[in-house]
Scaffold this motif. Structure first.
Motif, short mmCIF file in Angstrom:
data_model
loop_
_atom_site.label_atom_id
_atom_site.label_comp_id
_atom_site.label_asym_id
_atom_site.label_seq_id
_atom_site.Cartn_x
_atom_site.Cartn_y
_atom_site.Cartn_z
N ARG A 1 -10.72 1.61 -9.89
CA ARG A 1 -11.19 1.70 -8.52
C ARG A 1 -10.07 2.30 -7.67
NH1 ARG A 1 -15.26 -1.92 -6.80
NH2 ARG A 1 -16.78 -2.17 -8.50
N THR A 2 -10.39 3.30 -6.89
CA THR A 2 -9.41 3.84 -5.96
C THR A 2 -9.45 3.03 -4.68
OG1 THR A 2 -11.01 5.42 -5.08
CG2 THR A 2 -9.59 6.17 -6.88
N TYR A 3 -8.35 3.04 -3.95
CA TYR A 3 -8.24 2.24 -2.74
C TYR A 3 -9.34 2.57 -1.74
CZ TYR A 3 -6.37 0.52 1.69
OH TYR A 3 -6.22 -0.10 2.90
N SER A 4 -9.71 3.86 -1.68
CA SER A 4 -10.72 4.28 -0.70
C SER A 4 -12.09 3.67 -0.96
CB SER A 4 -10.84 5.81 -0.68
OG SER A 4 -11.21 6.28 -1.97
N THR A 5 -12.33 3.20 -2.20
CA THR A 5 -13.64 2.61 -2.53
C THR A 5 -13.64 1.09 -2.45
OG1 THR A 5 -13.17 2.43 -4.90
CG2 THR A 5 -14.07 4.54 -4.11
N ASP B 1 -13.48 -2.41 -0.56
CA ASP B 1 -13.72 -3.06 0.71
C ASP B 1 -13.01 -4.41 0.71
OD1 ASP B 1 -14.61 -4.20 3.02
OD2 ASP B 1 -16.75 -4.10 2.54
N GLN B 2 -11.91 -4.51 1.47
CA GLN B 2 -11.11 -5.74 1.48
C GLN B 2 -11.76 -6.88 2.24
OE1 GLN B 2 -6.76 -5.53 2.00
NE2 GLN B 2 -7.08 -3.35 2.34
N GLU C 1 0.81 -1.21 0.00
CA GLU C 1 0.00 0.00 0.00
C GLU C 1 0.85 1.27 0.00
OE1 GLU C 1 -3.18 2.26 2.94
OE2 GLU C 1 -2.49 0.24 3.39
N GLU D 1 -4.74 3.67 -7.39
CA GLU D 1 -5.87 3.37 -8.28
C GLU D 1 -5.59 2.05 -8.98
OE1 GLU D 1 -8.38 5.98 -11.43
OE2 GLU D 1 -6.26 5.75 -11.89
N GLU E 1 1.54 5.25 0.53
CA GLU E 1 1.01 6.13 1.57
C GLU E 1 -0.11 7.02 1.07
OE1 GLU E 1 4.20 8.27 3.30
OE2 GLU E 1 5.20 6.49 4.11
N ASP E 2 -0.04 7.46 -0.18
CA ASP E 2 -1.03 8.40 -0.69
C ASP E 2 -2.17 7.70 -1.44
OD1 ASP E 2 0.50 7.54 -2.74
OD2 ASP E 2 0.86 9.52 -3.63
N GLY E 3 -2.37 6.39 -1.21
CA GLY E 3 -3.45 5.67 -1.87
C GLY E 3 -3.04 5.26 -3.28
#
Length: 667
Positions: free
Chosen positions: A82-86, A88-89, A63, A69, A65-67
């Motif tokens: 898909r961005t990391y923030s969206t 769900d692992q 991962e 895509e 640090e700044d996310g």
């Protein structure tokens, strides 16, 4: 990726480390159809893979640090991100891709008959056998690309097919995907967007050779330069197979494994270096010199990795034609000479050797003798019938003949303990007989195969007795006379015994009993500093093999010769009744192969018809050899190469040479 075919790194750092995330899921189209071998990853990074045939995917990402895509792409479908923030692992991802709207260009079909023509563009060379290997068991989508300019095809507009050279494959079955990509001028001319929105995948089980893709159904008429892209398709089953194969190899041959460590992002990564190909599929590549200069080849390590310029040229070619119906016409080839020419051309592609030489005689008449390829790549010097090659283990047949001659002068020679000739050898070796050495039943150990340094000896030995120091302190592997165990060192010991019995240096002995009487003037011991008519010798790569001293192996694998001389030798043995002699027939022992025996320096194979064939093969890291004698027809033929020849792993006669045997021994 590493450039040498026999150099492989396998990562053992399989567990998830701190700071890594694990993305799992399934990718389909909007109608729920699984998308096989879709690309998943982060552009421009080492994180990329492909989906399984059922659409499942599995990706490990460290991962940032700044996310980040993640892109999901499949040929013929809209790319989705898909961005990391969206993401769900906690549950598997469900990705659906929408089809692209594709406008097809019109294709004109002519009703008048035209004469088919074709041309091949790209790199059709294969005699310099190097390879690129996709070895990473964690990612997927590794690929190679080569630039093609269709303007060179002149008026031949249709691209009817492409071919990729498989240098070697050690998978039961492998998959390769062909893609066409445009030239991305905004990114330094590297491969860019896909031009062919179809999955063109071939499954194959070939070990080596050209892999052909038929593109006629796609009616391709490229006008601008483009990249031919070939992608390794390694699914989870393939990756497990490769990983397990290397793990088994490391357990079985720990001395042939070298470990190294590196610190990556503060973590200690353990890599394993194994100097041979155990599992996987390597694409062929050649050097960039000569006609290949200017050919652009790029590689990437995963489905969204950066393309990097390679210092080798991918062995791949495209066929252009003036007709979509074009198929190469097979030429009639009825004469024996023509048929051998075809097989020699095939062998020059299939065997990892720049140059080959072949001779064949029947009932004493030599009616075929030719060379193919190069004896010196750097100076483009062609092989001819006078070029001398290393004959490797075919040298054993001549040592055995010298033992046979000694038995004619001393009937007890073959069965007398060698301790009477070599009193200083260890007690365990003293009761061994020359017959046991000449049929590999003496129990003498062979090369340990821990390092090629064992073959690449630098010391010059004045005689073969001195060379015994290489192995004579090792224990026997079996009781003499009880079991077949192939041993080159056993023939070194036989040569030392012959020197003592004859009171002649080994090469002088062969010269007096064989080479001079038969006129074999091109046969002698290989000298480290070279000889005028001798070929250069090459490894699996295009590099020239290292210089080393073969004086330790003159009786086991250190001679040079020509195929003409070897055919003369085989014919001479027939005339002498060698294979029908009591000395030979009483020496035969069963090998590990069905219907194959070994005695006095020769394999004997009994055909289903009851006929017998006598042969021997030889291979060094930079040379290969083969000789065959068929008494019933009087056929004798020999093949020599200045690179290693890969023989049938079961110990049988290689298929192409068996074809020559079949049509030359017919009535």
């Amino acid at each position: 990726m590493k450039k040498l075919l026999l150099l492989l790194f396998v990562s053992l750092h399989m567990a998830l480390a701190h700071g890594q995330i694990h993305l799992k899921g399934n990718i389909t189209d909007t109608e729920g159809k699984a998308l096989a071998y879709a690309s998943i990853g982060i552009p421009g990074t080492e994180y990329g893979t492909i989906s399984e045939e059922n659409g499942d995917f599995d990706l490990i990402i460290k991962e940032p640090e700044d996310g980040f895509e993640v892109l999901f792409a499949a040929l013929g479908y809209q790319t989705q991100s898909r961005t990391y923030s969206t993401i769900d692992q906690s549950k598997p991802l469900k990705i659906q891709l929408s089809p692209k709207e594709i406008t097809l260009e019109a294709v004109t079909v002519w009703d008048k008959k035209i004469r088919p023509k074709s041309i091949e563009l790209g790199n059709g060379k294969s005699f310099l056998t190097r390879g690129m290997l996709a070895y990473d068991t964690l990612s997927g989508g590794s690929a190679m690309a080569i630039l093609i300019d269709p303007s060179e095809s002149k008026d031949l507009n249709y691209m009817t097919g492409v071919s990729l050279r498989i240098a070697i494959s050690k998978l039961p079955q492998f998959k390769v995907r062909f893609r066409m990509m445009d030239v991305d001028e905004s990114n330094k001319g590297k491969p860019g967007k896909d031009l062919l929105n179809e999955n063109v995948i071939i499954k194959s089980g070939i070990r080596k050779g050209w892999l052909d893709f038929d593109l006629r159904p796609y009616a391709l008429e490229p006008k601008e330069p483009f990249y031919m892209v070939f992608e390794w398709i390694l699914d989870l089953k393939d990756r497990k197979y490769i990983y397990n194969a290397y793990e088994d190899f490391m357990n079985e041959y720990p001395k042939r494994v070298h470990y190294d460590t590196a610190i990556v992002d503060g973590e200690e990564i353990i890599d394993v270096r194994i100097n041979e190909l155990v599992a996987g599929t390597a694409f062929g590549v050649t050097g960039i010199k000569g006609k290949n200069e200017g050919m652009l080849t790029y590689t990437r390590s995963n489905s969204f990795g950066d393309w990097n310029r390679d210092n080798a040229v991918l062995s791949a070619k495209a066929t252009f034609s003036n007709s979509l119906d074009y198929l190469p016409e097979e030429e009639d080839c009825e004469s024996i000479e023509c048929q051998i020419d075809e097989i020699m051309a095939y062998l020059s592609e299939e065997y990892p050797a720049p140059g080959l030489q072949f001779s064949l005689s029947k009932e004493g008449y030599n009616f075929y003798s030719k060379g193919v390829g190069y004896k010196d790549i750097s100076d483009s010097l062609a092989v001819d019938r006078n070029t001398q090659f290393r004959i490797a283990s075919v040298s054993k047949t001549m040592a055995a003949y010298a033992a046979f001659r000694a038995s004619l002068e001393d009937s007890a020679f073959l069965d007398s303990p060698i301790g009477r000739l070599l009193p200083d050898i260890p007690e365990a070796y003293k009761e061994i007989t020359p017959r046991q050495l000449a049929n590999h039943s003496a129990g003498v150990p062979d090369y340990q195969e821990e390092s090629l340094d064992e073959i690449y000896q630098q010391k010059n030995y004045k005689n073969l007795e001195e060379a015994l120091e290489l192995f004579i302190d090792r224990p026997l592997v079996s009781v003499p006379g009880q079991a077949y165990f192939y041993s080159s060192y056993g023939f070194t010991l036989l040569g030392a015994s012959l020197e003592k019995a004859s009171q002649l240096p080994y090469l002088d002995l062969l010269d007096s009993v064989l080479w001079k009487p038969t006129g074999m003037s091109s046969t002698y011991g290989d000298l480290k500093n070279g000889q005028p008519g001798k070929s250069k010798f090459y490894l699996y790569t295009e590099e020239e093999g290292p210089e080393y001293d073969l004086s330790y192996s003159y009786s086991s694998g250190g001679l040079i010769s020509t195929t003409d001389n070897l055919v003369t030798f085989g014919t001479f043995l027939l005339e002498q009744g060698y294979f029908e002699s009591q000395a030979f027939t009483e020496s035969l022992v069963e090998t590990n192969s069905e219907r194959v025996f070994y005695g006095l320096g020769w394999y004997m194979m009994e055909m289903s018809s009851g006929e017998k064939v006598y042969f021997h093969a030889g291979e060094l890291p930079s040379s290969g050899s083969f000789i065959l004698v068929h008494p019933d027809s009087g056929v004798v033929f020999a093949l020599l190469a200045n690179g290693p020849i890969l023989y049938d792993e079961n110990g049988d006669i290689p298929g192409p040479l068996m074809k020559i045997f079949n049509f030359t021994t017919e009535d």
